[in-house]
Design an enzyme around this catalytic site. Structure first.
Site, mmCIF file in Angstrom:
data_model
loop_
_atom_site.group_PDB
_atom_site.id
_atom_site.type_symbol
_atom_site.label_atom_id
_atom_site.label_comp_id
_atom_site.label_asym_id
_atom_site.label_seq_id
_atom_site.Cartn_x
_atom_site.Cartn_y
_atom_site.Cartn_z
ATOM 1 N N GLY B 313 -13.731 64.635 32.579
ATOM 2 C CA GLY B 313 -13.894 64.932 31.153
ATOM 3 C C GLY B 313 -13.880 63.629 30.392
ATOM 4 C CG ASP B 314 -11.396 62.944 27.466
ATOM 5 O OD1 ASP B 314 -11.832 64.011 26.997
ATOM 6 O OD2 ASP B 314 -10.196 62.646 27.423
ATOM 7 C CG ASN B 315 -14.291 57.651 27.825
ATOM 8 O OD1 ASN B 315 -13.657 58.478 27.164
ATOM 9 N ND2 ASN B 315 -14.701 56.511 27.325
#
Lengths: 726, 726
Positions: B313-315
């Site tokens: 997720g995120d980056n």
């Protein structure tokens, strides 16, 4: 009130004469007609009525048909899509077709006239690589691509007239001979048609009015192998096809009319498709022919001192009542079946005839007139729907069809029609040829067909209900009785001459990909710029369903900047949606007691700007919205099945989009179940109740002057315009 | 049963130590982690737990970010479609964007890096004919076509990390500094990232596991001017853009990456679009970069004697856990959030790591853990959905996130998680790394993305509900727990290497025009012939929604001959429809007590052959149908929102399509609310209850041998395989 005239009634030999006379008198009939399977009674002369008789120019001499099989009518049909699973493929030509209706034409060289197409690639299969066996009726493709799909388009002879076939099978006429239609395009047949007609007129002196039913080519009806309906296109030109016509077309237009241009992938150029250039050419080619030949028959009729009227249906193909050549036929009248308001307007708005006549429902047939049946309810429903359209543009006569003897045993029904016919005559008299009040601006329905399909948009079989279209037919039905002047314009009109000055509001309604919405016309920058400019300068644009839909450069609705909404087709789900109703008391919702019923079409409509006025949402999506663009305005409605309430929504949307909401109260009823029509020239006005409940409404002359009116279920009240004084 | 391990729990300084220890013990925790806004307690060493710590490679040194503004991350964004109403047009660049998130990049020459497009024609506007004013942020198009629509695509700097921005705004962190992400592609920044990491590892000796959160590029989150979510694409590569990357791309791929290839008409290459060649190239270009650099950080981590795990997720952009280079990163593990069965499989099926970990719901945050809240219900629902997927392919560890102190005041919840963690460990132990029984044939999900988007089809934001997609997500959710082996294959796979031998059934599900259905891949004759041959030779094909949809040569569903159905889009309304249910007791409906709920998608589906088995109709249209084609079979389902009943429909459809219905009773529960998983190698079997009601089911070993099982709500029962004797 008792009055007389403008009324055609079917009569029959064998019925009690006094009863018949009584009904004719009560209904104020001034004309009589026979029906399929009935004869006119002997007392005709004594009755002093105008006498109508049906006339079938291309099938009333079956001897001719049988003696000239090469001049029978033809058709192109296509086999089902058939997938090759081996290196060769056999396709049975008549699979799925009714062998008593159609017969394969092997007389004209299949290699020249047929077409085998690979439907996986779209390519024509080389005629050298297939063969046909006339004994088995099987086409063999000798070398195919495995798992590609193929079709064969082939010529057939029509061996059963479509109307007669339908009636024959429906009414179980048993061994009554099948009537074969012959093609007026063949010179010998044409000569025979004209001679036969002269003889017939001579032999039928009692006939005053020849009711052509109709001219030369039937709309497309194809039955399946179970002798049931397979394909019905009320607008279809399939029956106009023959090698002779194809050759004449090529000579005139300079290119070959491929079978594919006519069968059109199996869609047979349904009016839901954007018409190809080739199909338009074909229609015009036939329109010219049909109008020219029809004119000759009309002339013969007139020379014999009779009237010539045309039935709008059956063999009406090529006449195109809204086509440029129709008036040249010189008909006295058109008569058509009235299913609702839109079909009434389809008849009453036809230009170039002296009068029009509507045949109302129900037909006097046993399916409605059975013990325990309620024909009266159907008659009232039919009348109430037609009445609002009549108030805008009347037919000049009304009538019924079927067996009067059946109707006679329903006294309620006899009384009901007596009232309807009186109501009609009073209406007609008080209108006195003048037009009801409408605002100055006109409303244009914009689609790919324009004027040619006036009052015929989104229609499949004549006024039948389809889940896919009722949502749009509601627009047409609403318009048929609204106090606005309506025009039908096409995208080509817009390209050729822009938008007429007197148009205030443009409506575009239909599913994406159809001719009603416009499909790839919406990729045409000239159309888009013209329409946006129209709105920007103060015009109104109302989109229903999937208006201006064509996936192009980041938008699905190409008018989304004008409409303020677009449809989510899956590419913009990543955009967070904050849509919620923000304008629930919008002007266009005036008088609505309930949320709008948008039918089938509320789905995934989202706003594209914060400016969009979201008027109604439904299950998370926009159902009704409004927007402004420059000096102009737009309304989006997801769908509009016909109801008095939706009709009112449309009227108010039109006024609002035209920035004319200040004029809304000019001759206006505040109760959505009621409407008024006002004839300033005759001084009469009428308020009608479109519902089957009693209603009370305020009738406004303007914001300052109104009266209260009470109405019976389905009822009406006349008033004098000068009774509202301010 | 009480057991220990495979459990990560968030802990926090300040919480009662004994209470914390008690919970950790009851839950059998063997690892702890901090959360945003919490510190680890001092007693870490005494606790003898593995310690996880989040690590943000591209934003944990904000000093670096501020000192190297030219190495901040960038993005291409596009202005709204703006219609010209005069001869010139002004477009405000940042209108609709959040100025605290993004800042226009005027440092790189706009004339070189930006693109102004006429969206009415699709043409690029000559850079000579527009100018930009950096003071006002307005682009002026000096010469436009009136009423054409324009957009400007321009470069921005990211001045606020997207996750920190989201948390900051959501949790109202006030004046806490905004963290700026820097771009690892710049050599100085890259050198700094590696050095900083080495220092950090040295300074954080207590950390056993570095939880990369994540690597270099965040998925796309764009906020609007009100600091609210405007655009979220969990798969979006927008943040990977910079002039440096674009130049390197051009050098490597030999063509210029136009801004348009990235902003894609404003669709930003949503995975719902068929990916363009250019976008695929860009993804691979970034995948190579991200994997190579990530590998360096993982190596540094390993050299420091720590484990390296990645948060999914995120980056995560560019890591592509199902991409060809992902295993080369050398990660020890992936941890991700488990929203349901499909997201669990998305984690547990990732290849190339030693283990996987699922972070279960609910998060210990005040939105769920408030007085009167019911976190236990959410935990059970989450567990029951995930459990069926775990039985097919388990994560190796589970865990939770948030503030343990919040959870501690819900004793029911503590008990519930104790049971879940015990249940999980028993499960894991009895599976013992073996696979549950599945039939011999595999199931393939066919779409334009294939393996790369395994368990990620039709997903927008991570496991959120959307009206447009839940109908399809149900297929994925069903599959995640069904006893069949699932592969994800792409149309390009089919083109390159045909259909693998072990595939028994192919599923194609999605809306027309999307990458999930396939859009114009369905005009490719090689794909069509290959799939038809597959079915003809005995394969199964299951279409959901608008499978194989692409309007071409008379058909909308290009597999309509296989499916036996097509969608009415308006061109075939003239064909009379006789569709009615003719096969209501079909095999695939076994066990169904009610009609299938097809969600949003039942609309205008019609049969194309009399052979079609119409299993369920809804409001006049086909909802469920089956067909045969050669030796193969097909099933059409209009839509399949997740429910145990629909999941069963899919399973039976798969067996039927595979002509394997005789094997259906091999390890099968007849009650649709229940399922079983059988581990022949360990001798254990389990029956689970997916409902929150008590259930009773027959558990079949085969048609001759079964036992009856009673299950508590959401419960399960273990059995020994050899207890079913026949």
């Amino acid at each position: 009130m008792s009055s007389k005239g403008r009324m055609t009634v079917p009569i029959e030999a064998g019925m009690d004469y006094d009863l018949m006379k009584d009904i004719l008198e009560r209904w104020g009939a001034d004309a009589v007609r026979n029906s399929d399977g009935t004869d006119l009674p002997d007392q005709l002369q004594e009755m002093k009525m105008k006498v109508y008789s049906t006339y079938f120019p291309t099938r009333n001499d079956q001897l001719w048909a049988h003696e000239h099989p090469d001049q029978r009518q033809q058709m192109y049909i296509m086999t089902p899509h058939t997938t090759a699973v081996e290196e060769s493929l056999q396709i049975e030509l008549m699979k799925g077709y009714y062998r008593e209706q159609l017969e394969v034409d092997y007389d004209h060289d299949p290699k020249r006239w047929w077409e085998v197409i690979n439907r996986t690639t779209g390519e024509i299969v080389d005629p050298e690589s297939w063969s046909v066996d006339p004994i088995t009726g099987i086409v063999t493709l000798h070398q195919v691509n495995r798992f590609h799909t193929y079709t064969v388009t082939f010529l057939v002879w029509q061996i059963w007239d479509q109307t007669q076939m339908y009636n024959h099978i429906t009414n179980q006429w048993g061994d009554k001979p099948h009537e074969i239609p012959y093609d007026a395009r063949h010179s010998p047949t044409w000569a025979h048609i004209t001679e036969y007609m002269k003889d017939w007129l001579e032999a039928n002196k009692h006939v005053d009015v020849v009711r052509f039913t109709t001219f030369f080519y039937h709309f497309t009806i194809i039955f399946n192998e179970l002798a049931k309906e397979k394909y019905v296109d009320w607008f279809g030109y399939s029956t106009t096809v023959s090698p002779l016509a194809l050759e004449q077309f090529e000579a005139e237009y300079g290119y070959r009319m491929r079978p594919e241009y006519l069968v059109d992938q199996g869609y047979h150029n349904t009016p839901f498709r954007n018409p190809s250039k080739q199909y338009r050419d074909w229609m015009q080619f036939q329109h010219k022919f049909v109008c020219k030949q029809s004119r000759e028959l009309v002339d013969i009729t007139h020379q014999a001192g009779r009237e010539a009227i045309m039935f709008l249906g059956d063999n009406w193909i090529g006449t195109e009542p809204y086509g440029d050549l129709f008036p040249s036929i010189g008909l006295d009248a058109v008569v058509g079946s009235v299913g609702n308001g839109a079909t009434l307007r389809m008849i009453s708005d036809i230009p170039g005839v002296k009068y029009t006549e509507g045949r109302f429902l129900p037909y006097f047939f046993p399916d409605v007139f059975y013990e325990g049946g309620n024909p009266t309810a159907e008659a009232i429903d039919n009348w109430v729907k037609a009445r609002r359209a009549i108030l805008r543009k009347p037919v000049d006569r009304i009538g019924y069809g079927g067996y009067l003897s059946l109707a006679a045993s329903f006294p309620d029904f006899i009384t009901c029609v007596e009232q309807i016919s009186d109501e009609f005559r009073t209406l007609y008299e008080r209108m006195n040829g003048t037009k009801a009040y409408t605002p100055k601006f006109k409303v244009a329905v914009l689609n790919s067909w324009g004027k040619l399909r006036s009052w015929q948009t989104t229609m499949v079989a004549h006024s039948l209900w389809y889940k896919k279209i009722y949502t749009y037919l509601g627009m047409l039905e609403s318009l048929s009785g609204l106090a606005v002047d309506v025009e039908f314009i096409s995208f080509d009109d817009v390209l050729e001459s822009g938008i007429p000055e007197d148009i205030g509001v443009i409506l575009n309604a239909g599913d994406a990909g159809t001719a009603w919405s416009g499909d790839d016309y919406w990729a045409n920058e000239a159309i888009i710029a013209c329409l946006k400019q129209f709105v920007y300068n103060g015009g109104g644009f109302i989109g229903i369903g999937e208006p201006s839909a064509f996936m192009h450069q980041g938008r699905f609705f190409q008018m989304s900047d004008v409409l303020g909404v677009d449809k989510e087709i899956g590419y913009t789900l990543s955009y967070t949606k904050y849509d919620q109703e923000n304008t629930s008391d919008h002007f266009i919702m005036g008088g609505q007691a309930k949320p709008i019923d948008c039918g089938e079409k509320v789905e995934f409509i989202r706003s594209v700007s914060e400016q969009t006025q979201i008027i109604q949402m439904q299950r998370g999506d926009i159902a009704v919205a409004a927007n402004s663009f420059g000096k102009g305005r737009s309304v989006y409605i997801a769908g509009i099945p016909y109801s008095p309430a939706n009709s009112r929504l449309l009227l108010r949307s039109i006024y609002w989009a035209a920035s004319a909401e200040n004029e809304m109260s000019t001759w206006y009823c505040d109760n959505v179940e009621t409407e008024c029509a006002v004839y300033l020239e005759t001084g009469w006005g009428i308020v009608i109740n479109n519902s089957q409940d009693p209603q009370r409404t305020k009738l406004y002359k303007n914001t300052e002057s109104y009266i209260e009116v009470e109405l019976k279920p389905g009822g009406h009240e006349w008033f004098r315009v000068d009774s509202l004084t301010k």
